[in-house]
Scaffold this motif. Structure first.
Motif, PDB file in Angstrom:
ATOM      1  N   ALA A  70       0.872  -1.182   0.000  1.00 28.09           N
ATOM      2  CA  ALA A  70       0.000   0.000   0.000  1.00 28.09           C
ATOM      3  C   ALA A  70       0.905   1.227   0.000  1.00 28.09           C
ATOM      4  O   ALA A  70       2.096   1.135   0.332  1.00 28.09           O
ATOM      5  CB  ALA A  70      -0.921   0.005   1.217  1.00 28.09           C
ATOM      6  N   THR A  71       0.356   2.336  -0.384  1.00 29.79           N
ATOM      7  CA  THR A  71       1.137   3.570  -0.377  1.00 29.79           C
ATOM      8  C   THR A  71       0.390   4.650   0.396  1.00 29.79           C
ATOM      9  O   THR A  71      -0.841   4.653   0.449  1.00 29.79           O
ATOM     10  CB  THR A  71       1.418   4.077  -1.804  1.00 29.79           C
ATOM     11  OG1 THR A  71       0.182   4.223  -2.514  1.00 29.79           O
ATOM     12  CG2 THR A  71       2.323   3.124  -2.550  1.00 29.79           C
ATOM     13  N   PHE A  72       1.169   5.554   0.981  1.00 34.87           N
ATOM     14  CA  PHE A  72       0.567   6.721   1.611  1.00 34.87           C
ATOM     15  C   PHE A  72       0.111   7.690   0.520  1.00 34.87           C
ATOM     16  O   PHE A  72       0.405   7.501  -0.664  1.00 34.87           O
ATOM     17  CB  PHE A  72       1.575   7.391   2.547  1.00 34.87           C
ATOM     18  CG  PHE A  72       1.956   6.544   3.729  1.00 34.87           C
ATOM     19  CD1 PHE A  72       1.039   6.228   4.706  1.00 34.87           C
ATOM     20  CD2 PHE A  72       3.252   6.031   3.842  1.00 34.87           C
ATOM     21  CE1 PHE A  72       1.380   5.433   5.803  1.00 34.87           C
ATOM     22  CE2 PHE A  72       3.607   5.234   4.913  1.00 34.87           C
ATOM     23  CZ  PHE A  72       2.672   4.935   5.899  1.00 34.87           C
ATOM     24  N   SER A  73      -0.584   8.721   0.917  1.00 36.96           N
ATOM     25  CA  SER A  73      -1.094   9.688  -0.050  1.00 36.96           C
ATOM     26  C   SER A  73       0.029  10.613  -0.498  1.00 36.96           C
ATOM     27  O   SER A  73       1.209  10.317  -0.324  1.00 36.96           O
ATOM     28  CB  SER A  73      -2.244  10.485   0.566  1.00 36.96           C
ATOM     29  OG  SER A  73      -1.793  11.171   1.721  1.00 36.96           O
ATOM     30  N   ARG A  74      -0.338  11.766  -1.062  1.00 36.44           N
ATOM     31  CA  ARG A  74       0.653  12.740  -1.531  1.00 36.44           C
ATOM     32  C   ARG A  74       1.699  13.004  -0.448  1.00 36.44           C
ATOM     33  O   ARG A  74       1.381  13.088   0.720  1.00 36.44           O
ATOM     34  CB  ARG A  74      -0.038  14.052  -1.883  1.00 36.44           C
ATOM     35  CG  ARG A  74      -1.023  13.965  -3.031  1.00 36.44           C
ATOM     36  CD  ARG A  74      -1.723  15.290  -3.240  1.00 36.44           C
ATOM     37  NE  ARG A  74      -2.445  15.732  -2.056  1.00 36.44           N
ATOM     38  CZ  ARG A  74      -2.942  16.954  -1.883  1.00 36.44           C
ATOM     39  NH1 ARG A  74      -2.781  17.865  -2.793  1.00 36.44           N
ATOM     40  NH2 ARG A  74      -3.610  17.261  -0.786  1.00 36.44           N
ATOM     41  N   GLY A  75       2.937  13.181  -0.880  1.00 34.52           N
ATOM     42  CA  GLY A  75       3.990  13.424   0.100  1.00 34.52           C
ATOM     43  C   GLY A  75       4.298  12.200   0.927  1.00 34.52           C
ATOM     44  O   GLY A  75       4.707  12.305   2.082  1.00 34.52           O
ATOM     45  N   GLY A  76       4.142  11.012   0.328  1.00 32.16           N
ATOM     46  CA  GLY A  76       4.238   9.774   1.090  1.00 32.16           C
ATOM     47  C   GLY A  76       5.563   9.528   1.766  1.00 32.16           C
ATOM     48  O   GLY A  76       5.613   9.008   2.882  1.00 32.16           O
ATOM     49  N   SER A  77       6.668   9.898   1.121  1.00 29.07           N
ATOM     50  CA  SER A  77       7.972   9.703   1.763  1.00 29.07           C
ATOM     51  C   SER A  77       8.141  10.622   2.958  1.00 29.07           C
ATOM     52  O   SER A  77       8.789  10.266   3.946  1.00 29.07           O
ATOM     53  CB  SER A  77       9.101   9.931   0.752  1.00 29.07           C
ATOM     54  OG  SER A  77       9.108   8.918  -0.220  1.00 29.07           O
ATOM     55  N   ASP A  78       7.556  11.824   2.883  1.00 27.23           N
ATOM     56  CA  ASP A  78       7.563  12.722   4.041  1.00 27.23           C
ATOM     57  C   ASP A  78       6.819  12.083   5.209  1.00 27.23           C
ATOM     58  O   ASP A  78       7.231  12.194   6.367  1.00 27.23           O
ATOM     59  CB  ASP A  78       6.903  14.058   3.693  1.00 27.23           C
ATOM     60  CG  ASP A  78       7.723  14.886   2.720  1.00 27.23           C
ATOM     61  OD1 ASP A  78       8.963  14.793   2.763  1.00 27.23           O
ATOM     62  OD2 ASP A  78       7.131  15.620   1.918  1.00 27.23           O
ATOM     63  N   ILE A  79       5.709  11.421   4.895  1.00 29.70           N
ATOM     64  CA  ILE A  79       4.930  10.746   5.941  1.00 29.70           C
ATOM     65  C   ILE A  79       5.763   9.645   6.582  1.00 29.70           C
ATOM     66  O   ILE A  79       5.820   9.517   7.814  1.00 29.70           O
ATOM     67  CB  ILE A  79       3.618  10.186   5.363  1.00 29.70           C
ATOM     68  CG1 ILE A  79       2.721  11.334   4.893  1.00 29.70           C
ATOM     69  CG2 ILE A  79       2.890   9.333   6.399  1.00 29.70           C
ATOM     70  CD1 ILE A  79       1.464  10.884   4.160  1.00 29.70           C
ATOM     71  N   THR A  80       6.416   8.832   5.750  1.00 27.90           N
ATOM     72  CA  THR A  80       7.258   7.757   6.289  1.00 27.90           C
ATOM     73  C   THR A  80       8.342   8.326   7.197  1.00 27.90           C
ATOM     74  O   THR A  80       8.586   7.810   8.299  1.00 27.90           O
ATOM     75  CB  THR A  80       7.915   6.963   5.152  1.00 27.90           C
ATOM     76  OG1 THR A  80       6.908   6.416   4.301  1.00 27.90           O
ATOM     77  CG2 THR A  80       8.768   5.827   5.706  1.00 27.90           C
ATOM     78  N   GLY A  81       9.008   9.388   6.748  1.00 31.74           N
ATOM     79  CA  GLY A  81      10.057   9.994   7.562  1.00 31.74           C
ATOM     80  C   GLY A  81       9.535  10.472   8.902  1.00 31.74           C
ATOM     81  O   GLY A  81      10.179  10.270   9.941  1.00 31.74           O
ATOM     82  N   ALA A  82       8.364  11.091   8.892  1.00 31.59           N
ATOM     83  CA  ALA A  82       7.780  11.586  10.143  1.00 31.59           C
ATOM     84  C   ALA A  82       7.393  10.432  11.065  1.00 31.59           C
ATOM     85  O   ALA A  82       7.583  10.503  12.285  1.00 31.59           O
ATOM     86  CB  ALA A  82       6.558  12.454   9.837  1.00 31.59           C
ATOM     87  N   ILE A  83       6.857   9.368  10.492  1.00 34.46           N
ATOM     88  CA  ILE A  83       6.490   8.183  11.285  1.00 34.46           C
ATOM     89  C   ILE A  83       7.728   7.595  11.955  1.00 34.46           C
ATOM     90  O   ILE A  83       7.713   7.253  13.146  1.00 34.46           O
ATOM     91  CB  ILE A  83       5.803   7.128  10.394  1.00 34.46           C
ATOM     92  CG1 ILE A  83       4.405   7.604   9.986  1.00 34.46           C
ATOM     93  CG2 ILE A  83       5.727   5.779  11.099  1.00 34.46           C
ATOM     94  CD1 ILE A  83       3.768   6.779   8.883  1.00 34.46           C
ATOM     95  N   LEU A  84       8.813   7.471  11.203  1.00 34.32           N
ATOM     96  CA  LEU A  84      10.033   6.885  11.764  1.00 34.32           C
ATOM     97  C   LEU A  84      10.667   7.796  12.810  1.00 34.32           C
ATOM     98  O   LEU A  84      11.208   7.313  13.811  1.00 34.32           O
ATOM     99  CB  LEU A  84      11.030   6.593  10.642  1.00 34.32           C
ATOM    100  CG  LEU A  84      10.597   5.496   9.660  1.00 34.32           C
ATOM    101  CD1 LEU A  84      11.591   5.376   8.518  1.00 34.32           C
ATOM    102  CD2 LEU A  84      10.444   4.162  10.370  1.00 34.32           C
ATOM    103  N   ALA A  85      10.601   9.103  12.592  1.00 35.34           N
ATOM    104  CA  ALA A  85      11.128  10.033  13.593  1.00 35.34           C
ATOM    105  C   ALA A  85      10.410   9.848  14.927  1.00 35.34           C
ATOM    106  O   ALA A  85      11.042   9.820  15.990  1.00 35.34           O
ATOM    107  CB  ALA A  85      10.994  11.467  13.100  1.00 35.34           C
ATOM    108  N   ARG A  86       9.099   9.708  14.843  1.00 36.59           N
ATOM    109  CA  ARG A  86       8.337   9.491  16.078  1.00 36.59           C
ATOM    110  C   ARG A  86       8.605   8.096  16.651  1.00 36.59           C
ATOM    111  O   ARG A  86       8.818   7.941  17.855  1.00 36.59           O
ATOM    112  CB  ARG A  86       6.846   9.660  15.806  1.00 36.59           C
ATOM    113  CG  ARG A  86       5.979   9.334  17.009  1.00 36.59           C
ATOM    114  CD  ARG A  86       4.511   9.576  16.750  1.00 36.59           C
ATOM    115  NE  ARG A  86       3.698   9.013  17.822  1.00 36.59           N
ATOM    116  CZ  ARG A  86       2.378   9.074  17.868  1.00 36.59           C
ATOM    117  NH1 ARG A  86       1.701   9.676  16.893  1.00 36.59           N
ATOM    118  NH2 ARG A  86       1.710   8.528  18.868  1.00 36.59           N
ATOM    119  N   GLY A  87       8.589   7.078  15.781  1.00 38.42           N
ATOM    120  CA  GLY A  87       8.767   5.710  16.266  1.00 38.42           C
ATOM    121  C   GLY A  87      10.115   5.463  16.902  1.00 38.42           C
ATOM    122  O   GLY A  87      10.226   4.736  17.899  1.00 38.42           O
TER     123      GLY A  87
END
Length: 451
Positions: free
Chosen positions: A194-211
């Motif tokens: 599955a993929t995130f919406s627009r700006g998906g790599s930004d979302i992944t980066g933010a998720i990992l920063a929090r995780g």
């Protein structure tokens, strides 16, 4: 520890990838690296993600996909060749994964598109890890599945399963190694891509920063800072040295291209600062995005954003303010056609409902109009398709009286009418509606009035 995300323009060529390696090596705290798919190398070039979409289109159509597959592979081969890896096993692995994509049975076309388009990042992360290993850097490719990142919802607009944060925090990090992780793509509990919406790599980066409980989330792109206004409209605008999370959210929503407005929510929730920097000029401080209490605004206005993706529905009926349930009836009609609204400024006899035009087709608009006439019998109903929004945002507007009067005076002098003005309860943003053909002119006028 820092989580570092690199955009597509930062990874488009071998020479750009070398800049990325230099940036990573310059700071030992940069341990988690999130990569996008290779972007455009020059004006008129095609992003790898868009090439993968064409590959998906041709697969669905049953066409011969040999040429598009080789075009995609060539983008990775070009980067590999820069580092003398063109005959390496990694290129063979990338080719086999690309071939395998159109041999899989997918539950739906959406699942197929997600798998194809998400592979731009997945393959690039594998290649970047191989390049780093070739250069003697201790790098390891890690897939989202290994980290325990799972998603729900639509395959092409996935939502993070909140249990993922627990899985990420439990992942054992080897402090001597770099983790290279693809952005954009994730997996469902059933194992489908599955993929995130627009700006998906930004979302992944933010998720990992929090995780991973990062101290800082660095987002490297092709600009040296976030600017106060779109440089394509106002040449050489001032840059923003620091801004608050909610300023960034307001500006992203209304057209700032640096972040999709949902992309930074994970770091906002964890109070992790974001530093937007330029891969081509990494020594420049860039823009810091921080919690509200950490920023002391020096100017009433931080930024001006604009977007013409909107349409509006104007309703007039006498005494509508006295009718209990009037707005509820309209919202129920919109829900029937799965349409959400963006804003709804109103008066005692008037209401304007603002939509993202992407949700509206002529057929849906006709159905909504019919149902509104049948349900609430307005005296007047009009669709306004020529509609642009300008958002003026700044934490300092709360302390500086007269900022907006300065703006409206300048617009009045320029002969620009404002069919809609709306201020949020936070008092940090004011939205104005203008005709599309005067949007850029209005942005110019506002910029010179406040900066």
């Amino acid at each position: 520890m820092k989580v570092v995300k690199f955009g597509g323009s930062s990874l488009a060529t071998g020479s750009q990838v070398q800049k990325v390696l230099d940036i990573i090596q310059a700071d030992e705290d940069r341990r988690i690296v999130v990569v996008s798919a290779p972007g455009k190398r020059f004006d008129g070039d095609i992003k790898v993600t868009d090439l993968l979409k064409s590959y998906a289109d041709q697969t669905i159509a049953g066409a011969d996909t040999t040429e598009i597959l080789m075009t995609i592979l060539a983008r990775y081969q070009e980067i590999a060749a820069h580092f003398l890896l063109e005959d390496d096993v990694i290129i063979s692995q990338i080719k086999q994964q690309l071939i395998h994509l159109n041999r899989v049975h997918y539950p739906s076309f959406d699942h197929l598109y997600a798998a194809f388009m998400g592979h731009g990042e997945l393959l690039n992360a594998q290649l970047i890890a191989a390049v780093m290993q070739k250069k003697g850097l201790p790098a390891t490719f890690v897939s989202p599945a290994e980290l325990g990142i799972t998603v729900t919802g639509s395959p092409r607009s996935a939502r993070l399963d909140q249990e993922s944060y627990h899985a990420i925090s439990n992942y054992q990090i080897d402090d001597s190694r770099l983790l290279i992780i693809p952005g954009f793509i994730a997996y469902t509990n059933d194992g489908y891509a599955a993929t995130f919406s627009r700006g998906g790599s930004d979302i992944t980066g933010a998720i990992l920063a929090r995780g991973f409980h990062a101290d800082l989330y660095e987002n490297f792109t092709d600009v040296s800072a976030i600017y106060t206004v779109n440089p394509k409209i106002v040449p050489h605008p001032q840059s923003i040295s620091e801004m608050t999370y909610r300023e960034m959210r307001e500006l992203s929503y209304a057209g700032f291209a640096v972040f999709h407005d949902e992309a930074i929510i994970p770091v906002i929730e964890a109070n992790i600062p974001i530093n937007v920097k330029n891969t081509n000029d990494p020594q420049t401080p860039g823009t810091m995005i921080m919690p509200n209490h950490a920023v002391n605004p020096s100017n009433p206005v931080t930024g001006i954003a604009n977007d013409n993706r909107f349409a509006a529905l104007y309703l007039h009926r006498y005494l509508l303010n006295r009718e209990v349930g009037f707005t509820l009836k309209i919202l129920q009609i919109l829900a029937t056609y799965n349409v959400s609204y963006e804003h709804m400024p109103s008066g005692i006899d008037d209401m304007t409902i603002i939509f993202d035009k992407a949700q509206l087709t002529p057929e849906i608009k006709a159905h909504i109009s019919h149902d509104i006439y049948a349900t609430i019998a307005p005296d007047e109903l009009e669709w306004l398709d020529d509609y642009a929004i300008i958002m003026i945002v700044g934490e300092g507007m709360q302390q500086h009286i007269g900022t907006f009067s300065k703006i409206t005076a300048a617009l009045s002098e320029a002969g620009i009418n404002l069919p809609m003005i709306n201020q949020g309860a936070s008092q940090i943003s004011t939205m104005i509606g203008v005709p599309v053909d005067r949007m850029n002119e209005a942005v110019h006028v506002i910029y010179h009035a406040v900066f």
